[in-house]
Design a protein around this motif. Structure first.
Motif, short mmCIF file in Angstrom:
data_model
loop_
_atom_site.label_atom_id
_atom_site.label_comp_id
_atom_site.label_asym_id
_atom_site.label_seq_id
_atom_site.Cartn_x
_atom_site.Cartn_y
_atom_site.Cartn_z
N PHE A 124 35.56 23.59 14.16
CA PHE A 124 35.38 24.80 14.96
C PHE A 124 36.54 25.78 14.78
CE2 PHE A 124 32.38 22.06 17.38
CZ PHE A 124 31.26 22.88 17.23
N LYS A 125 37.72 25.28 14.45
CA LYS A 125 38.83 26.19 14.12
C LYS A 125 38.50 26.97 12.85
CE LYS A 125 43.08 27.84 14.29
NZ LYS A 125 43.16 28.56 13.02
N ALA A 126 38.01 26.28 11.83
CA ALA A 126 37.62 26.94 10.59
C ALA A 126 36.46 27.91 10.83
CB ALA A 126 37.23 25.91 9.53
N GLY A 127 35.51 27.51 11.69
CA GLY A 127 34.39 28.40 12.01
C GLY A 127 34.85 29.66 12.73
N SER A 128 35.81 29.51 13.63
CA SER A 128 36.34 30.68 14.34
C SER A 128 37.01 31.65 13.38
CB SER A 128 37.35 30.23 15.40
OG SER A 128 37.93 31.34 16.05
N ASP A 129 37.80 31.10 12.46
CA ASP A 129 38.47 31.95 11.46
C ASP A 129 37.45 32.66 10.58
OD1 ASP A 129 40.85 31.03 12.47
OD2 ASP A 129 41.20 29.58 10.86
N ALA A 249 38.65 19.30 5.33
CA ALA A 249 39.87 19.29 4.54
C ALA A 249 39.59 19.54 3.05
CB ALA A 249 40.60 17.96 4.70
N ALA A 250 38.41 19.09 2.58
CA ALA A 250 38.08 19.25 1.17
C ALA A 250 37.45 20.60 0.85
CB ALA A 250 37.12 18.13 0.74
N ALA A 251 37.07 21.34 1.88
CA ALA A 251 36.39 22.63 1.67
C ALA A 251 37.35 23.62 0.99
CB ALA A 251 35.91 23.20 2.98
N PRO A 252 36.88 24.37 0.00
CA PRO A 252 37.74 25.35 -0.66
C PRO A 252 38.13 26.46 0.32
CG PRO A 252 35.46 25.66 -1.33
CD PRO A 252 35.50 24.40 -0.51
#
Length: 254
Positions: A124-129, A249-252
């Motif tokens: 959800f942190k990555a989604g928010s960004d 973690a593996a997502a580019p």
């Protein structure tokens, strides 16, 4: 000066032309070149449909607009950008920020020590960004078209995940799915506004930079919902969270 014949001793006969003949030949060549250029220009006009009767004649209307534009209050870059398109982009900016705000709240919840699901927190942190990046992308496009970015208020997220019978992980992911679907529908509406006002540039921007990615997001979150429904609560969620953390973690980088 007239033409003359020169015979060298024992050599060939050399005939020289008069200056009048040379000038006449050069003039004929110049006329031929001008005719060829005119022919090519006429052919180009037939292809493009653009005919300049005089140099820059077709740009006079736009030049008048530029001359009358006060750069202190209006954009010099604005051209064929309907106010409805400008307003629709500002609305979509607010939607992207709202989704980002909710995802940020979900990150804070799953990051708590008495919840401790780091995979969901990272997701959800990555989604928010990402949603904030979409808002900034829309803002940049708004500026490039000569529009003005107007930010609206954001609603405060009211989330009570701990009280859900489904479990907090499934509840949060179903909420995320509903937000991704809503965002897709809003992007479709934004594209419709562009089509309605004949704005090919804006339609291409929405399709290429936003809609295609949104389709993939809906599919991915749908899969997560299905998996969480299958594993139930407890140990299944713990294992799902570990795999989600590895995937994030593996997502580019975006």
């Amino acid at each position: 000066m007239t033409g003359s014949v020169i015979r060298a001793a024992g050599g060939p006969v050399v005939v020289t032309k008069s200056s009048r003949s040379i000038a006449s030949a050069l003039g004929s060549r110049a006329i031929g070149r001008r005719r060829a250029v005119a022919t090519r220009a006429a052919t180009l006009d037939n292809y493009t449909g653009v005919v300049f009767q005089q140099p820059f004649e077709a740009a006079k209307a736009e030049l008048a607009i530029v001359d009358n534009t006060n750069a202190a209050v209006a954009s010099l870059a604005r051209v064929d950008f309907h106010p409805a398109c400008e307003a629709a982009i500002n609305e979509q900016i607010n939607i992207e920020y709202t989704v980002s705000y909710i995802y940020h709240a979900l990150w804070a919840y799953f990051d708590r020590d008495n919840v401790a699901l780091p995979g969901l927190a990272a997701y959800f942190k990555a989604g928010s960004d990402e949603e904030r990046e979409h808002a900034e992308l829309l803002m940049k496009y708004q500026n490039s078209r000569g529009g003005r970015v107007v930010l609206g208020p954001l609603a405060v997220p009211e989330l009570d995940l701990s009280g859900s019978e489904k479990g907090d992980a499934l509840y949060a992911m179903e909420l995320a799915l509903s937000l991704e679907k809503l965002n897709f529908q809003k992007l479709r509406q934004l594209h419709s506004v562009a089509d309605e006002h004949g704005d090919a540039s804006m339609a291409d921007f929405v399709e290429g930079d936003l809609l295609a990615e949104q389709v993939e997001a809906v599919k991915k979150v749908s899969e997560y919902v299905s998996q969480l429904r299958r594993v139930g609560k407890g140990l299944g969620v713990f294992q799902f969270d570990k795999e989600l953390a590895a995937a994030v973690a593996a997502a580019p980088p975006a």
